[in-house]
Design an enzyme around this catalytic site. Structure first.
Site, mmCIF file in Angstrom:
data_model
loop_
_atom_site.group_PDB
_atom_site.id
_atom_site.type_symbol
_atom_site.label_atom_id
_atom_site.label_comp_id
_atom_site.label_asym_id
_atom_site.label_seq_id
_atom_site.Cartn_x
_atom_site.Cartn_y
_atom_site.Cartn_z
ATOM 1 C CB CYS A 52 -0.961 0.001 1.189
ATOM 2 S SG CYS A 52 -0.152 -0.100 2.784
ATOM 3 C CG HIS A 98 15.704 1.719 -2.104
ATOM 4 N ND1 HIS A 98 15.178 2.843 -1.509
ATOM 5 C CD2 HIS A 98 14.649 1.037 -2.621
ATOM 6 C CE1 HIS A 98 13.862 2.842 -1.653
ATOM 7 N NE2 HIS A 98 13.522 1.760 -2.332
#
Length: 171
Positions: A52, A98
């Site tokens: 989400c 990352h």
């Protein structure tokens, strides 16, 4: 096999929820989308993380520049032209860094939330089952899982508020 690790995507840092929802992909659709991306962007390996709060493609590409351009086109096709200004990318060591930050919940909307590690593991399993994980992504994400565990074990990151729901209740 030469090439470089890349990541391209959007997150809560760069895109509104409406745009993230347009790009979100359900688990059942991820294998097909991965195979499509591998072909379209000429990737050696690919993993798609869709939650989400982020949609990111991690890939091993022989021609990173070309792969990033084709991945951008793929995201534009799904999300419209407005997605272009929200996309970010990293290459090489920055892409690995990352991945470690995401798996460790250091790049989450609520830092320390535990759900992201499970979501990253699910994305890895889906990519592995689709046959789009090879040696580079396999090593990167196996190490990211170990780093995430170490971050949780050696820091107090998971103490206190660790979900959006608990933040809302506090407010």
């Amino acid at each position: 096999m030469s090439g470089e690790l890349i990541v391209i995507g959007i997150s809560h840092h760069t895109a509104p929820v409406e745009l993230r929802e347009r790009l979100a992909t359900g688990d059942a659709d991820i294998p097909g989308q991965l195979r499509e991306l591998v072909t379209e962007a000429d990737l050696h390996e690919a993993l798609l993380l869709s939650t989400c709060n982020r949609v990111e493609l991690y890939a091993h590409a022989a021609d990173p520049h070309r792969a990033l351009e084709r991945a951008r086109a793929h995201f534009r096709e799904r999300g419209g032209d407005s997605v272009e200004s929200c996309l970010y990318h990293h290459r090489g060591a920055e892409a690995t860094h990352h991945a470690f930050r995401v798996a460790s919940s250091l790049d989450s909307l609520v830092v320390g939330e535990p759900q992201i590690l499970g979501q990253v593991k699910t994305a890895f399993e889906l990519a592995n089952d689709a046959g789009t994980v090879g040696m580079l992504l396999g090593r990167c994400f196996t190490r990211a899982f170990a780093v995430a565990k170490r971050v949780r074990t050696e820091t107090r990151i998971a103490e206190g508020t660790v979900s959006i729901s608990s933040v809302a209740v506090e407010l």
